[in-house]
Design a protein around this motif. Structure first.
Motif, PDB file in Angstrom:
ATOM      1  N   ARG A 105      10.085   6.505   4.828  1.00 37.38           N
ATOM      2  CA  ARG A 105      10.652   5.189   5.184  1.00 37.38           C
ATOM      3  C   ARG A 105      11.260   4.553   3.946  1.00 37.38           C
ATOM      4  NH1 ARG A 105      10.434   2.021   9.525  1.00 37.38           N
ATOM      5  NH2 ARG A 105      10.396   0.189   8.191  1.00 37.38           N
ATOM      6  N   GLN A 106      12.404   3.946   4.131  1.00 41.73           N
ATOM      7  CA  GLN A 106      13.118   3.313   3.030  1.00 41.73           C
ATOM      8  C   GLN A 106      12.704   1.858   2.836  1.00 41.73           C
ATOM      9  OE1 GLN A 106      15.438   5.411   1.119  1.00 41.73           O
ATOM     10  NE2 GLN A 106      13.922   6.592   2.243  1.00 41.73           N
ATOM     11  N   LYS A 107      11.999   1.289   3.810  1.00 39.96           N
ATOM     12  CA  LYS A 107      11.541  -0.100   3.738  1.00 39.96           C
ATOM     13  C   LYS A 107      10.065  -0.155   4.110  1.00 39.96           C
ATOM     14  CE  LYS A 107      15.930  -2.046   5.346  1.00 39.96           C
ATOM     15  NZ  LYS A 107      16.547  -2.847   6.407  1.00 39.96           N
ATOM     16  N   PRO A 108       9.336  -1.153   3.615  1.00 44.89           N
ATOM     17  CA  PRO A 108       7.940  -1.315   4.053  1.00 44.89           C
ATOM     18  C   PRO A 108       7.880  -1.554   5.557  1.00 44.89           C
ATOM     19  CG  PRO A 108       8.376  -2.627   2.101  1.00 44.89           C
ATOM     20  CD  PRO A 108       9.711  -2.127   2.587  1.00 44.89           C
ATOM     21  N   GLN A 153       0.838  -1.180   0.000  1.00 43.99           N
ATOM     22  CA  GLN A 153       0.000   0.000   0.000  1.00 43.99           C
ATOM     23  C   GLN A 153       0.876   1.234   0.000  1.00 43.99           C
ATOM     24  OE1 GLN A 153      -1.640  -0.713   3.780  1.00 43.99           O
ATOM     25  NE2 GLN A 153      -3.044  -2.282   3.107  1.00 43.99           N
ATOM     26  N   ARG A 154       0.404   2.279  -0.648  1.00 39.88           N
ATOM     27  CA  ARG A 154       1.105   3.557  -0.598  1.00 39.88           C
ATOM     28  C   ARG A 154       0.427   4.375   0.487  1.00 39.88           C
ATOM     29  NH1 ARG A 154       4.486   6.975  -2.619  1.00 39.88           N
ATOM     30  NH2 ARG A 154       3.932   9.151  -2.822  1.00 39.88           N
ATOM     31  N   LEU A 155       1.220   4.968   1.372  1.00 38.11           N
ATOM     32  CA  LEU A 155       0.673   5.646   2.531  1.00 38.11           C
ATOM     33  C   LEU A 155       1.394   6.961   2.755  1.00 38.11           C
ATOM     34  CD1 LEU A 155      -1.130   5.401   5.078  1.00 38.11           C
ATOM     35  CD2 LEU A 155       0.804   4.333   6.169  1.00 38.11           C
ATOM     36  N   VAL A 162       5.745   4.732   3.261  1.00 35.97           N
ATOM     37  CA  VAL A 162       5.241   5.505   4.393  1.00 35.97           C
ATOM     38  C   VAL A 162       6.013   6.821   4.459  1.00 35.97           C
ATOM     39  CG1 VAL A 162       4.971   5.586   6.901  1.00 35.97           C
ATOM     40  CG2 VAL A 162       4.603   3.435   5.680  1.00 35.97           C
ATOM     41  N   VAL A 163       5.267   7.922   4.478  1.00 37.32           N
ATOM     42  CA  VAL A 163       5.859   9.256   4.531  1.00 37.32           C
ATOM     43  C   VAL A 163       5.180  10.030   5.650  1.00 37.32           C
ATOM     44  CG1 VAL A 163       6.203  11.425   3.291  1.00 37.32           C
ATOM     45  CG2 VAL A 163       6.385   9.247   2.071  1.00 37.32           C
ATOM     46  N   ILE A 164       5.981  10.601   6.537  1.00 36.44           N
ATOM     47  CA  ILE A 164       5.461  11.427   7.631  1.00 36.44           C
ATOM     48  C   ILE A 164       5.950  12.840   7.392  1.00 36.44           C
ATOM     49  CG2 ILE A 164       5.482  11.843  10.113  1.00 36.44           C
ATOM     50  CD1 ILE A 164       6.025   8.797  10.412  1.00 36.44           C
ATOM     51  N   THR A 165       5.008  13.776   7.351  1.00 35.97           N
ATOM     52  CA  THR A 165       5.332  15.184   7.138  1.00 35.97           C
ATOM     53  C   THR A 165       4.889  15.968   8.354  1.00 35.97           C
ATOM     54  OG1 THR A 165       5.055  14.941   4.748  1.00 35.97           O
ATOM     55  CG2 THR A 165       4.918  17.185   5.651  1.00 35.97           C
ATOM     56  N   ASN A 166       5.821  16.725   8.936  1.00 36.61           N
ATOM     57  CA  ASN A 166       5.529  17.473  10.157  1.00 36.61           C
ATOM     58  C   ASN A 166       5.859  18.945   9.970  1.00 36.61           C
ATOM     59  OD1 ASN A 166       5.818  16.336  13.509  1.00 36.61           O
ATOM     60  ND2 ASN A 166       5.304  18.384  12.916  1.00 36.61           N
TER      61      ASN A 166
END
Length: 165
Positions: free
Chosen positions: A146-149, A2-4, A82-86
């Protein structure tokens, strides 16, 4: 897979840990918790001085706040991309080299989250149209990719420090 993508709302300075809204293609795949803390010195049972973290209930100018985002894959499949933007909270200045996150590529924005790059490649456009390298105090957002699932049930955390102006 999944793309998240997760987008964190600005953390309130007086908040201990506030719920964070997340945007994702698959709703409910990643659980996210944000924590704002300060470090204080205390004494342990043996009388030795120790440094510990406590919730950032009251913050005065010049105080350093540690923002930590803990994420967990609560889905049944590995979560890829997985990408977290703050956003860096208003009236806070990012502390250079403080962004951390295992197995992540960390990039920054100086234009309100419109574009991201590594610190050495970030440029600010001056009033006269000339460009110069951005200062960490001018960063507006931090992004961890994230570089890995992330396997089902697995978790991780990303963090950064900022000082209240």
């Amino acid at each position: 897979m999944q793309r998240l993508t997760l987008i964190l709302l600005p953390l309130l300075i007086l908040a201990v840990a506030s719920p964070v809204l997340a945007v994702a293609q698959e709703k409910g795949t990643i659980e996210l918790k944000s924590i704002a803390e300060v470090e204080v010195e205390d004494f342990n049972a043996e009388g030795k001085k120790v440094t510990k973290r406590i919730p950032a209930a009251k913050v005065v100018p010049g105080s350093e706040v540690i923002y930590t985002n803990v994420y967990t894959n609560v889905g049944k499949e590995a979560a890829a991309n997985v990408v977290i933007t703050n956003p860096i909270p208003k009236h806070m200045q990012y502390q250079p080299s403080s962004a951390e996150g295992a197995e992540t590529a960390i990039t920054f924005s100086v234009d309100g989250g419109q574009s991201y790059d590594s610190p050495g490649r970030l440029m600010v456009v001056e009033a006269d149209g000339s460009k110069r390298p951005a200062k960490p105090s001018e960063y507006t957002h931090i992004r961890w990719a994230r570089q890995k699932p992330l396997d089902p049930g697995a978790d991780g955390q990303v963090s950064f420090m900022a000082i209240l102006e």
